[in-house]
Design an enzyme around this catalytic site. Structure first.
Site, PDB file in Angstrom:
ATOM      1  N   GLY A  96      -4.605  -8.228  -5.932  1.00 38.84           N
ATOM      2  CA  GLY A  96      -4.428  -6.782  -6.030  1.00 38.84           C
ATOM      3  C   GLY A  96      -4.958  -6.295  -7.364  1.00 38.84           C
ATOM      4  O   GLY A  96      -4.999  -7.056  -8.331  1.00 38.84           O
ATOM      5  N   GLN A  97      -5.376  -5.045  -7.430  1.00 35.17           N
ATOM      6  CA  GLN A  97      -5.939  -4.515  -8.667  1.00 35.17           C
ATOM      7  C   GLN A  97      -4.844  -4.370  -9.741  1.00 35.17           C
ATOM      8  O   GLN A  97      -3.657  -4.407  -9.437  1.00 35.17           O
ATOM      9  CB  GLN A  97      -6.604  -3.158  -8.413  1.00 35.17           C
ATOM     10  CG  GLN A  97      -5.643  -1.998  -8.113  1.00 35.17           C
ATOM     11  CD  GLN A  97      -5.449  -1.762  -6.634  1.00 35.17           C
ATOM     12  OE1 GLN A  97      -5.522  -2.689  -5.834  1.00 35.17           O
ATOM     13  NE2 GLN A  97      -5.192  -0.513  -6.260  1.00 35.17           N
ATOM     14  N   GLY A 138      -2.025  -3.076 -12.034  1.00 38.09           N
ATOM     15  CA  GLY A 138      -1.041  -2.012 -11.835  1.00 38.09           C
ATOM     16  C   GLY A 138      -0.543  -1.865 -10.420  1.00 38.09           C
ATOM     17  O   GLY A 138       0.301  -1.010 -10.135  1.00 38.09           O
ATOM     18  N   ALA A 139      -1.047  -2.700  -9.497  1.00 35.33           N
ATOM     19  CA  ALA A 139      -0.650  -2.560  -8.095  1.00 35.33           C
ATOM     20  C   ALA A 139       0.759  -3.082  -7.839  1.00 35.33           C
ATOM     21  O   ALA A 139       1.449  -2.614  -6.929  1.00 35.33           O
ATOM     22  CB  ALA A 139      -1.639  -3.290  -7.187  1.00 35.33           C
ATOM     23  N   GLY A 140       1.199  -4.061  -8.640  1.00 39.34           N
ATOM     24  CA  GLY A 140       2.541  -4.604  -8.456  1.00 39.34           C
ATOM     25  C   GLY A 140       2.558  -6.053  -8.004  1.00 39.34           C
ATOM     26  O   GLY A 140       3.465  -6.466  -7.275  1.00 39.34           O
ATOM     27  N   LYS A 141       1.584  -6.834  -8.458  1.00 42.07           N
ATOM     28  CA  LYS A 141       1.512  -8.242  -8.037  1.00 42.07           C
ATOM     29  C   LYS A 141       2.746  -9.028  -8.475  1.00 42.07           C
ATOM     30  O   LYS A 141       3.207  -9.912  -7.738  1.00 42.07           O
ATOM     31  CB  LYS A 141       0.241  -8.889  -8.591  1.00 42.07           C
ATOM     32  CG  LYS A 141      -1.043  -8.332  -7.993  1.00 42.07           C
ATOM     33  CD  LYS A 141      -2.265  -9.084  -8.464  1.00 42.07           C
ATOM     34  CE  LYS A 141      -2.512  -8.909  -9.947  1.00 42.07           C
ATOM     35  NZ  LYS A 141      -2.806  -7.492 -10.316  1.00 42.07           N
ATOM     36  N   ASP A 199       0.676 -14.792 -17.863  1.00 40.30           N
ATOM     37  CA  ASP A 199       1.324 -13.942 -18.866  1.00 40.30           C
ATOM     38  C   ASP A 199       2.385 -14.691 -19.664  1.00 40.30           C
ATOM     39  O   ASP A 199       2.648 -14.364 -20.822  1.00 40.30           O
ATOM     40  CB  ASP A 199       1.966 -12.721 -18.204  1.00 40.30           C
ATOM     41  CG  ASP A 199       0.923 -11.712 -17.732  1.00 40.30           C
ATOM     42  OD1 ASP A 199      -0.222 -11.770 -18.229  1.00 40.30           O
ATOM     43  OD2 ASP A 199       1.244 -10.871 -16.882  1.00 40.30           O
TER      44      ASP A 199
END
Length: 285
Positions: free
Chosen positions: A41-42, A44-47, A67
């Site tokens: 997902g791009q 900010g999509a919420g992965k 992260d």
């Protein structure tokens, strides 16, 4: 100041991650036919939200999360003191190298894995899937279907929330839009590849579609979801996030800061207004 690292630094960090995981052997165990959950997902999509959901549903699975490896950089404390939230950008290469090493070790040992990415390029998710299938893995494709305007707001919201924890990472809008533009094409190629035993679409709230092999239906549902009108609850949620970002931007301006991730704050404000106008949503002042 240079923030270089060596192969030995990557190896040491990866070993620490593996040891940390091995302490939880009661939760994780190798399996004869391990499973790869490939999530895309791009920005900010919420992965991360979807990863958390998959972990809750499949507790014997390990989420390989770059992260969480940033603070293992050999100069992380000095880097964070000097660059503050920009330390996230400087540690991308290091955390990526550690991620690669950790994935290799865990896949050799046959653990179920969640691997996430933006699918900015097709080569990386394709290569990872092929490599793990060659080791005996089954694979599932998971994607989050979020309209680009909403995910861009998500990057700003995440940046300001995360900055207080030292994890905020700003995303250049041009980069965000490039990834969002490429995602459908690369997702379609993966869906049509025949590498996955099943394919799943998600929103932030829930899984909305799954299929074993119907790539056409999968992509049709993806486009329907990113193109549909928001319901009232979603509109309210988006409005709240934009108001939060707007107030955070005002504070930045008072501090004399003019740009976020190379994008002028004035331009970001215009983008937020465009989102509100296109979505027919009012904005608090």
């Amino acid at each position: 100041m240079k923030y270089n690292f060596t192969e030995a630094d990557v190896g040491d960090a990866a070993e620490r991650v593996i040891k940390r995981i091995m302490k939880q052997l009661d939760a994780y165990s190798p399996v004869a036919r391990p499973l790869l959950y490939l999530l895309g997902g791009q920005p900010g999509a919420g992965k991360s939200t979807i990863s958390d959901r998959l972990l809750k549903e499949n507790p014997d699975t390990i989420f390989i999360n770059p992260d969480t490896y940033r603070n293992l950089h050999p100069q992380y404390e000095a880097l964070k003191a000097e660059l503050k939230s920009d330390a996230v950008k400087v540690t991308v290469e290091f955390s990526g190298a550690v991620t690669e090493r950790v994935r290799q070790v865990l896949s050799d040992r046959k653990y179920n894995l969640i691997v996430e990415g933006t699918f900015r390029t097709l080569g990386t998710p394709w290569r990872i899937t092929e490599e793990l299938k060659a080791k005996g893995y089954d694979a599932e494709l998971h994607a989050i279907a979020v309209p680009p305007d909403i995910s861009y707001v998500g990057t700003l919201d995440r940046y300001f929330v995360g900055r207080t924890k030292g994890t905020g990472r700003a995303v250049d809008k041009q980069h965000h839009d490039l990834v969002a533009d490429k995602l459908p094409l690369h997702l379609k190629a993966l869906a049509e590849s025949g590498m996955f035993r099943s394919m799943h679409l998600h929103t932030r709230e829930k899984e909305i579609f799954s299929t074993e092999c119907d790539a056409e239906a999968f992509m049709k549902k993806f486009h329907q979801e990113i193109g549909r009108r928001l319901d009232l609850v979603e509109e309210r949620r988006l409005s709240d996030r934009i108001n939060f970002v707007d107030r955070a931007l005002a504070k930045e301006e008072k501090r004399g800061i003019a740009t976020i991730a190379k994008t002028p704050i004035a331009e970001i404000r215009k983008e937020l207004q465009v989102v509100l106008k296109n979505r027919n949503i009012g904005m608090e002042r």
